[in-house]
Design a protein around this motif. Sequence first.
Motif, short mmCIF file in Angstrom:
data_model
loop_
_atom_site.label_atom_id
_atom_site.label_comp_id
_atom_site.label_asym_id
_atom_site.label_seq_id
_atom_site.Cartn_x
_atom_site.Cartn_y
_atom_site.Cartn_z
N TYR B 33 0.84 -1.19 0.00
CA TYR B 33 0.00 0.00 0.00
C TYR B 33 0.88 1.24 0.00
O TYR B 33 0.41 2.34 0.12
CB TYR B 33 -0.88 0.05 1.25
N ARG B 34 2.19 1.02 -0.05
CA ARG B 34 3.09 2.16 0.13
C ARG B 34 3.29 2.91 -1.17
O ARG B 34 3.43 2.32 -2.23
CB ARG B 34 4.44 1.64 0.63
N TYR B 38 7.87 5.98 -0.14
CA TYR B 38 7.72 5.58 1.26
C TYR B 38 9.08 5.40 1.94
O TYR B 38 9.94 4.71 1.45
CB TYR B 38 6.95 4.26 1.31
N ARG B 43 9.45 9.93 10.14
CA ARG B 43 8.11 10.07 10.70
C ARG B 43 7.84 11.51 11.06
O ARG B 43 8.42 12.03 12.00
CB ARG B 43 7.95 9.20 11.94
N PRO B 44 6.99 12.15 10.31
CA PRO B 44 6.67 13.53 10.64
C PRO B 44 5.95 13.60 11.98
O PRO B 44 5.04 12.82 12.24
CB PRO B 44 5.74 13.96 9.51
N SER B 57 -3.35 2.72 20.42
CA SER B 57 -2.44 2.05 19.48
C SER B 57 -1.42 1.17 20.19
O SER B 57 -0.80 0.30 19.58
CB SER B 57 -1.74 3.08 18.60
N THR B 79 -10.37 2.12 9.43
CA THR B 79 -9.40 2.56 10.44
C THR B 79 -7.98 2.54 9.89
O THR B 79 -7.06 3.07 10.51
CB THR B 79 -9.43 1.69 11.71
N LEU B 80 -7.79 1.94 8.71
CA LEU B 80 -6.44 1.88 8.13
C LEU B 80 -5.85 3.27 7.87
O LEU B 80 -4.63 3.40 7.74
CB LEU B 80 -6.44 1.03 6.85
N VAL B 81 -6.70 4.29 7.81
CA VAL B 81 -6.15 5.63 7.56
C VAL B 81 -5.68 6.34 8.84
O VAL B 81 -5.05 7.39 8.77
CB VAL B 81 -7.15 6.57 6.83
N LEU B 82 -5.98 5.75 10.01
CA LEU B 82 -5.64 6.43 11.26
C LEU B 82 -4.14 6.70 11.38
O LEU B 82 -3.71 7.81 11.67
CB LEU B 82 -6.09 5.59 12.47
N SER B 83 -3.35 5.65 11.16
CA SER B 83 -1.89 5.78 11.20
C SER B 83 -1.30 4.48 10.65
O SER B 83 -2.03 3.53 10.38
CB SER B 83 -1.40 6.01 12.63
N ARG B 84 0.00 4.44 10.51
CA ARG B 84 0.66 3.24 9.96
C ARG B 84 0.37 1.99 10.80
O ARG B 84 0.26 0.89 10.28
CB ARG B 84 2.16 3.46 9.89
N ARG B 85 0.29 2.20 12.09
CA ARG B 85 0.00 1.10 13.00
C ARG B 85 -1.29 0.36 12.62
O ARG B 85 -1.44 -0.83 12.84
CB ARG B 85 -0.11 1.68 14.42
N TRP B 86 -2.23 1.12 12.07
CA TRP B 86 -3.56 0.57 11.80
C TRP B 86 -3.71 0.04 10.38
O TRP B 86 -4.76 -0.48 10.03
CB TRP B 86 -4.61 1.67 12.05
N LYS B 87 -2.68 0.21 9.58
CA LYS B 87 -2.82 -0.06 8.15
C LYS B 87 -3.32 -1.47 7.83
O LYS B 87 -4.19 -1.65 6.99
CB LYS B 87 -1.50 0.22 7.43
#
Lengths: 161, 315
Positions: B33-34, B38, B43-44, B57, B79-87
């Motif tokens: 998905y990257r 990427y 990490r901003p 998380s 929820t995949l858009v929340l953060s990378r953890r959720w992808k």
Amino acid sequence: MASSIENNNEKLTLKSSDGEEFLVEKHVALQSTLLQNMLDSDCSSADVIPLPKIDARTLALVLGYCKKHADASSSKQGELNSFDSEFLKDMDMGALFNLVLAANFMEIKGLLDIAAQKIADTIKDKPHQEVREIFHVENDYTPEEEAAVREENRWAFEGFP
Amino acid sequence: MSLSNSDRSINNYPAKAEIKNESSDSDCSRRSYRSPGYQPAKRPRTDRRKTAIDRLSELPDHVLVHMLSLLPIREAIQTLVLSRRWKSLWTYVPSLHFRLFNSCVSVRDIQRFVTFVDETLIRSNRSKLEKFEVLCWYQPNFASDVNRWTKFAVWKGAKELHLSLPLAGLGSGGDECYELPQYLYTNSSFGDLGFSRCSVVPEGVVAWKSLTRLSIGCVKLSEDVIHKILAGSPVLEILELYKFKGFNRLRVSNSSVKKLILRNVWPICTTEEYMDSSKLEISAPNLRSLEITGCLARKNCRLGDVSLMQRSNLT
């Protein structure tokens, strides 16, 4: 039910991370699969069982839940359901997360279920930015990455009734 | 307009490893998905939230996956858009419920629904499924899609399978409803099955060795089919039939079946159907509990041998 509780006077001591000790009836402790396994192996009931990851406030809540469920007979499912729905009501997020971690560590499935449900209910129907704000989730996608992720998963965002 | 996606064979759904108790950031090698640019290390950070801890998380993967399984599937996926953890957390959800039940749906809605189910299944990383459910409007040209999904459920060893497929459009006859594929009749993973508006006609034997609960409704059944099902379900405990027609005698001789639930006979349209459903004889010597609810009153219901019954609820 009541008679079996009276006959079973066996108790064990649980010690919270901040050093507080809780005297617990064995049948209440058995709500926790972790404690059940410990009791099934060699741990004597005279021993103090340390729970280094669970503070006293959380442990008191956990044991309140366990006691209610251990003492209720199976015919009182309705009563238990209303107890469960009241149990987490008005609980702040910090306490809720402590409870989730405790339920997970002590393997108390029913408690983990209602706590997970509470989190799911908090997320449900909310825009992502609001979810991020409620739980302090840091969006570590760059704007380009987030756009790419949304584009690749557009099928999940396209509506059907 | 055809709604089938014949190019999406079930074999295209990749087999994947079970969930690991580690960060899910590295487990999407199958399909990236990257974006091309990427860079994991970069990490901003937004300074204003540095002090607040994201305890959500930080929860273990299996707790978060369990929580996601309590959300409607589309919300869980989003929820995949929340953060990378959720992808990719959602791809481990063990129970998949797909529902399209609005009273007013267009062909486009159904197409999107089909795409949605397919895309979800393609990405599912679960090696074993607990539940699989599809509730949606059905059209005959939709059969290959549903077949693909039921194959997926079987392949993933789903313990529960529920299909509810009312016909879309007015004046549809009962003969066009989804016919359960024959491979569904021999499966030892199923513990709980529910079929509504599905044609249940096993050609050979039925072998549901682990099945404890079965619910069939909105369908014509024959004595022969019921006999096959009961003969092939040695540990069946609860049998529920609702809005049924096509048989006058119900014999449940399995020693395992403790509870029988009968709800609402099929709405009667013709004299022939009236004659057909005018009586019902029940014989179930090992039954402990019988529940009859709704407009079964049209039937002249006679209880035969129900000698062990302890509880009956007739409303």
